[in-house]
Design a protein around this motif. Sequence first.
Motif, mmCIF file in Angstrom:
data_model
loop_
_atom_site.group_PDB
_atom_site.id
_atom_site.type_symbol
_atom_site.label_atom_id
_atom_site.label_comp_id
_atom_site.label_asym_id
_atom_site.label_seq_id
_atom_site.Cartn_x
_atom_site.Cartn_y
_atom_site.Cartn_z
ATOM 1 N N THR A 82 0.736 -1.176 0.144
ATOM 2 C CA THR A 82 -0.023 -0.169 0.081
ATOM 3 C C THR A 82 0.985 1.271 0.077
ATOM 4 O OG1 THR A 82 -0.300 -0.052 2.318
ATOM 5 C CG2 THR A 82 -2.000 -1.187 1.091
ATOM 6 N N LYS A 123 -11.422 -2.591 13.554
ATOM 7 C CA LYS A 123 -11.489 -3.348 12.355
ATOM 8 C C LYS A 123 -11.804 -4.842 12.392
ATOM 9 C CE LYS A 123 -8.993 -3.794 8.028
ATOM 10 N NZ LYS A 123 -7.587 -3.458 7.255
ATOM 11 N N TYR A 134 -6.837 1.283 7.048
ATOM 12 C CA TYR A 134 -7.315 1.156 5.590
ATOM 13 C C TYR A 134 -6.049 0.258 4.983
ATOM 14 C CZ TYR A 134 -7.566 2.437 0.586
ATOM 15 O OH TYR A 134 -7.578 2.253 -0.864
ATOM 16 N N GLU A 173 -8.886 -4.300 0.421
ATOM 17 C CA GLU A 173 -9.510 -5.216 1.162
ATOM 18 C C GLU A 173 -10.814 -5.145 1.723
ATOM 19 O OE1 GLU A 173 -5.416 -5.537 4.146
ATOM 20 O OE2 GLU A 173 -7.219 -4.531 5.015
ATOM 21 N N GLN A 199 -13.402 -1.899 5.482
ATOM 22 C CA GLN A 199 -12.945 -0.588 5.045
ATOM 23 C C GLN A 199 -13.302 0.532 6.301
ATOM 24 O OE1 GLN A 199 -10.473 0.699 3.007
ATOM 25 N NE2 GLN A 199 -10.492 -1.373 1.826
ATOM 26 N N SER A 233 -14.862 3.206 6.081
ATOM 27 C CA SER A 233 -16.291 4.059 5.659
ATOM 28 C C SER A 233 -17.320 3.089 6.143
ATOM 29 C CB SER A 233 -16.298 4.122 4.233
ATOM 30 O OG SER A 233 -16.178 2.912 3.587
ATOM 31 N N GLN A 234 -17.219 1.719 6.422
ATOM 32 C CA GLN A 234 -18.206 1.026 7.115
ATOM 33 C C GLN A 234 -18.706 1.217 8.291
ATOM 34 O OE1 GLN A 234 -16.330 -2.716 6.045
ATOM 35 N NE2 GLN A 234 -16.402 -2.758 3.984
ATOM 36 N N GLU A 267 -11.053 9.550 4.105
ATOM 37 C CA GLU A 267 -12.374 9.409 4.725
ATOM 38 C C GLU A 267 -12.683 11.101 4.872
ATOM 39 O OE1 GLU A 267 -14.540 6.851 5.540
ATOM 40 O OE2 GLU A 267 -13.242 5.898 4.189
#
Length: 481
Positions: A10, A222, A248, A252, A255, A257-258, A294
Amino acid sequence: MRSIPRWSATLALLATALLVPGSPVATAAPPPGNDGRSVIVQLFEWKWTDVAAECTNVLGPKGYGGVQISPPQENIVLPSRGYPWWQRYQAISYQLESRSGTRAEFAAMVQACHAAGVKVYADAVINHTAGTWPDGTRGSAGSSFTHYDYPGIYQTQDFHHCGRNGNDDIVNWNDAWEVHHCELVDLADLATGTEYVRNRVAAYLNDLISLGVDGFRVDAAKHMPPGDIAAIKSRLSGDPYLYQEVVYGAGEPVQPSQYRGNGDVIEFRYGQQLSAAFEGGTLASLSSLGNGLEPGESSVVFTDNHDTQRSEAALTYHDGALYTLANVFQLAWPYGTPVVMSSFAFTDKEAGPPSSADGRTNDVSCGSGWVCEHRQTPIANMVGFRNAVGSAPVANWWTNGGNQISFGRGSQGYVAVNREPAALSRTFSTSLPAGTYCDVTRGEVRDGACTGPTVTVGTDGQFTASVPAMGALAIHHLARV
């Protein structure tokens, strides 16, 4: 603790994702603190008595809105590993007894911080308990346990046993079920989907709320389904502020945002991009830091935290002036709720805080094993800058195209950052009213005068000044002399 995705894959993407100058800037988060004070400080591994004194003597007067404290619950004790920092993230019970102090000291600390106008956010370890260690048989309050048996609290049926990978650890980060139900490096994973566990976790958090705690950093969020956190939150008293650790990972399935429906999320990419710009990129690339991340209004950000300063290519106090400048920028830039790190000195990445031979944490003495980054004049005074400029937009952006930048925050403030080996001397254009202003990166206003350099803004909004090499300049409307 946090999950560690495949950063090598990443980081290359993030290096090319530094945002295009001139793009719109994400908005700042609403302040979680009092009276418009939006900055949180993480007093990592501080004792409760020291936190109380710091709230009274430093955090309140400097305008910090909140303090993030280390996990307060009973944790595993590991003398064979030298009482590492991470033992605080392996929960044993919900008794408020740890090397930071007793329950009574904790309660007194919350009261002292509130009296100073500082809110208290507890690091909440609710995803898991402890791992398996040869000498890991007792907790900081004296409780005995085994890996899936915590007498009077949890037994084997209260944990996930994913059964996929031999040792139950997460292997496939592209499988959301594994991320949520398998173990993070052998840490016994609580079955947060069950009513019993949800009620037990909520009871712990409500106990902290009853003592005055204002909110929680949800550790390892997470690794819990968003619905499990929502169910626990629904059982909490009042409306505590939540910010969730959801790292992040490119591509994957789990995330950040969930998790926004439960509260704010910690945006790790912000610190990665900030460090990349200051270390090997250009400051000019920061003109739209926050775009593509975000939403700023629901993000918590930092230059470094206790995890990244040990495991990532992040700027830390080891980087000296470069680190200070990154924090100046973070506190001036209108994105997210910033957290300022205050750490202890270390060379061994596993080392715990300064302590006696039996693992009892020493009193905080800045400069004697304790770094106290949050007290540095440029950082501490930029907290006041952020409070003063509020939600004012970025204006009058300027850059030399490399590592010299300056920008205003509407008519409320102006900042210049010089990450080059020579001084920056020029005339700056601002939207500030005419007057003489104190450069808060090097001084502060006392009895109507500035203890450091001043600049004079003319009726045309311009001022001429020299910004030191590897230095900064910042002025705001509440620091006029």
